[in-house]
Scaffold this active site. Structure first.
Site, PDB file in Angstrom:
ATOM      1  N   SER A   1       0.901  -1.232   0.021  1.00  0.00           N
ATOM      2  CA  SER A   1      -0.034   0.183   0.058  1.00  0.00           C
ATOM      3  C   SER A   1       0.894   1.213  -0.055  1.00  0.00           C
ATOM      4  CB  SER A   1      -0.760   0.086   1.198  1.00  0.00           C
ATOM      5  OG  SER A   1      -0.185  -0.013   2.479  1.00  0.00           O
TER       6      SER A   1
ATOM      7  N   ASP B   1      -0.731  -1.285  -4.460  1.00  0.00           N
ATOM      8  CA  ASP B   1      -2.213  -1.576  -3.982  1.00  0.00           C
ATOM      9  C   ASP B   1      -2.654  -0.046  -3.778  1.00  0.00           C
ATOM     10  OD1 ASP B   1      -4.406  -2.827  -3.361  1.00  0.00           O
ATOM     11  OD2 ASP B   1      -3.548  -3.083  -1.116  1.00  0.00           O
ATOM     12  N   HIS B   2      -3.977   0.359  -4.237  1.00  0.00           N
ATOM     13  CA  HIS B   2      -4.384   1.436  -4.070  1.00  0.00           C
ATOM     14  C   HIS B   2      -3.671   2.786  -4.038  1.00  0.00           C
ATOM     15  CE1 HIS B   2      -8.316  -0.294  -2.568  1.00  0.00           C
ATOM     16  NE2 HIS B   2      -7.696  -1.514  -2.071  1.00  0.00           N
TER      17      HIS B   2
ATOM     18  N   GLU C   1     -10.038   1.016 -10.460  1.00  0.00           N
ATOM     19  CA  GLU C   1     -11.125   0.535  -9.512  1.00  0.00           C
ATOM     20  C   GLU C   1     -12.318   1.123 -10.008  1.00  0.00           C
ATOM     21  OE1 GLU C   1      -9.941   0.141  -5.456  1.00  0.00           O
ATOM     22  OE2 GLU C   1     -11.919   0.699  -4.909  1.00  0.00           O
TER      23      GLU C   1
ATOM     24  N   HIS D   1     -12.755  -3.879   3.302  1.00  0.00           N
ATOM     25  CA  HIS D   1     -11.412  -3.936   3.942  1.00  0.00           C
ATOM     26  C   HIS D   1     -11.351  -4.290   5.153  1.00  0.00           C
ATOM     27  CE1 HIS D   1     -10.142  -1.809   0.208  1.00  0.00           C
ATOM     28  NE2 HIS D   1      -9.336  -2.682   0.008  1.00  0.00           N
ATOM     29  N   GLY D   2     -10.771  -5.432   5.524  1.00  0.00           N
ATOM     30  CA  GLY D   2     -10.921  -5.922   7.247  1.00  0.00           C
ATOM     31  C   GLY D   2     -11.483  -7.107   7.075  1.00  0.00           C
TER      32      GLY D   2
ATOM     33  N   HIS E   1     -11.150  -7.317  -3.937  1.00  0.00           N
ATOM     34  CA  HIS E   1     -10.488  -6.732  -2.618  1.00  0.00           C
ATOM     35  C   HIS E   1     -11.073  -7.124  -1.527  1.00  0.00           C
ATOM     36  CE1 HIS E   1      -7.685  -3.458  -4.470  1.00  0.00           C
ATOM     37  NE2 HIS E   1      -8.185  -4.033  -5.415  1.00  0.00           N
ATOM     38  N   GLY E   2     -10.365  -6.984  -0.227  1.00  0.00           N
ATOM     39  CA  GLY E   2     -11.209  -7.194   1.010  1.00  0.00           C
ATOM     40  C   GLY E   2     -11.569  -8.613   0.997  1.00  0.00           C
TER      41      GLY E   2
HETATM   42  P1  13P Z   1      -8.466  -7.447   3.425  1.00  0.00           P
HETATM   43  O1  13P Z   1      -7.536  -6.758   4.455  1.00  0.00           O
HETATM   44  O2  13P Z   1      -9.645  -7.550   3.775  1.00  0.00           O
HETATM   45  O3  13P Z   1      -7.872  -8.834   3.169  1.00  0.00           O
HETATM   46  O4  13P Z   1      -8.367  -6.469   1.850  1.00  0.00           O
HETATM   47  C1  13P Z   1      -6.881  -6.535   1.639  1.00  0.00           C
HETATM   48  C2  13P Z   1      -7.110  -5.488   0.299  1.00  0.00           C
HETATM   49  O5  13P Z   1      -8.043  -5.371  -0.577  1.00  0.00           O
HETATM   50  C3  13P Z   1      -5.830  -4.919  -0.184  1.00  0.00           C
HETATM   51  O6  13P Z   1      -6.112  -3.959  -1.194  1.00  0.00           O
HETATM   52  O1  G3H Z   2      -6.431  -1.887   1.238  1.00  0.00           O
HETATM   53  C1  G3H Z   2      -5.954  -1.704   2.370  1.00  0.00           C
HETATM   54  C2  G3H Z   2      -4.803  -2.500   2.539  1.00  0.00           C
HETATM   55  O2  G3H Z   2      -5.207  -3.258   3.515  1.00  0.00           O
HETATM   56  C3  G3H Z   2      -3.562  -1.601   2.988  1.00  0.00           C
HETATM   57  O3  G3H Z   2      -3.748  -1.125   4.458  1.00  0.00           O
HETATM   58  O4  G3H Z   2      -2.740   1.255   4.130  1.00  0.00           O
HETATM   59  O5  G3H Z   2      -2.828  -0.284   6.508  1.00  0.00           O
HETATM   60  O6  G3H Z   2      -1.235  -0.650   4.655  1.00  0.00           O
HETATM   61  P1  G3H Z   2      -2.539  -0.152   4.973  1.00  0.00           P
HETATM   62 ZN    ZN Z   3      -8.005  -3.213  -1.517  1.00  0.00          ZN
END
Ligand code: 13P
Ligand code: G3H
Ligand code: ZN
Length: 289
Positions: free
Chosen positions: A49, A83-84, A135, A185-186, A213-214
């Site tokens: 990230s 990522d993101h 996205e 996410h989470g 994702h997520g």
């Molecule tokens: P999770 O933390 O829910 O596995 O999601 C990860 C994610 O989508 C990172 O971009």
């Molecule tokens: O999409 C989110 C990822 O889980 C990354 O999270 O910004 O805490 O590294 P982070």
């Molecule tokens: Zn994500």
């Protein structure tokens, strides 16, 4: 071994399995991911990230990932992904240092702005023959969950519209698409649901690999159905964080006089490796290296 992400995702889409895209921010998490990929003879995506990049610095983190991929992981295909990406300067840094793929996340913008911003990054990345993930529809975090509970936002409205998704891909020529189909996410067991009908509709209209994702907190049957309905990569972060934390707690609570950071962290690395191996088997990417 580091390979173009196109190789990994094209094969996954063609053969109907999903590749795990696992988040890392340090040596131990990266070791766990690479060791698991080797043990399961699986391709894998290692991703960072923006905050992971800020935590160490891009050269260090990129060095850890590429080094381990090309040594410990030399017999399995590995790609490195941002990522993101929301900050253009970080996305450009990732392109500069040699990431295989970057995610431009302009999902909270209006459709036309999302198209415009995504196209700018696609132009830069394609010059270096890198892939871009964009996205459409937004994947929430835990702050979103609070708003969902109070009714401030509606999950349905955040989800990807299949027709819009096809239009978005046609306009941008993006390589992969992150879609919002109900995950958060989470780790929110029971709350997260995958709208499989919507996913299938998107997959029928969009021909580029779809990214879910997520992933943390979903069950094996839900993952398998999502893969059958057209997902080619699944992002996992929180499940590894939980494995790390649980093993660490147990280790330091039982061996209270331990002071060597390597011994303190070894059970966490092993626990994350086990989690990644379990996930790879559910996704069906084992023995696909
Ligand atoms: P999770 O933390 O829910 O596995 O999601 C990860 C994610 O989508 C990172 O971009
Ligand atoms: O999409 C989110 C990822 O889980 C990354 O999270 O910004 O805490 O590294 P982070
Ligand atoms: Zn994500």
């Amino acid at each position: 071994m580091i390979v173009p992400i196109s190789k990994i995702l094209t094969k996954a889409k063609r053969q109907g399995y999903a590749v795990g895209a696992f988040n890392t921010s340090n040596l131990e998490i990266t070791l766990a991911i690479v060791r698991a990929a080797v043990a399961q003879k699986s391709p894998v995506i290692i991703q960072t990230s923006q905050s992971a990049i800020k935590y160490s610095n891009i050269e260090t983190l990129f060095g850890i990932m590429t080094n381990l991929a090309n040594t410990v992981g030399k017999k399995v295909p590995i790609a490195i992904h941002l990522d993101h990406g929301k900050d253009f300067s970080i996305i450009k840094d990732c392109i500069r240092v040699g990431y295989n793929s970057v995610h431009i996340d302009a999902s909270l913008e209006k459709f036309a702005t999302n198209v415009r911003l995504s196209k700018q990054i696609i132009k830069l990345a394609h010059r270096k023959k890198l892939w871009v993930q964009a996205e459409l529809g937004a994947i929430l975090g835990k702050e979103g969950l609070v708003k969902l509970k109070t009714g401030e936002i509606n999950m349905e409205e955040m989800m990807t519209d299949p027709v819009e998704a096809a239009d978005f891909v046609a306009q941008t020529k993006v390589d992969t698409l992150a879609i919002a189909v109900g995950t958060i996410h989470g780790h929110f067991k029971g709350i997260e649901k995958v709208d499989q009908v919507r996913l299938k509709k998107i997959a029928n209209l969009v021909k580029v690999p779809l990214i879910l994702h997520g992933g943390s907190g979903l069950s094996a049957p839900v993952f398998k159905k999502a893969i059958k309905n057209g997902v080619s990569a699944i992002n996992i972060d929180t499940n590894l964080r939980i494995a790390f934390r649980n093993a660490l707690k147990k280790n330091i609570n039982t061996k209270t006089d331990m002071i060597d950071p390597r011994k303190i962290l070894a059970p966490s690395t092993d626990a994350m490796q086990a989690e990644v191996e379990k996930t790879i088997k559910i996704f069906g990417s084992n023995n696909k290296a």
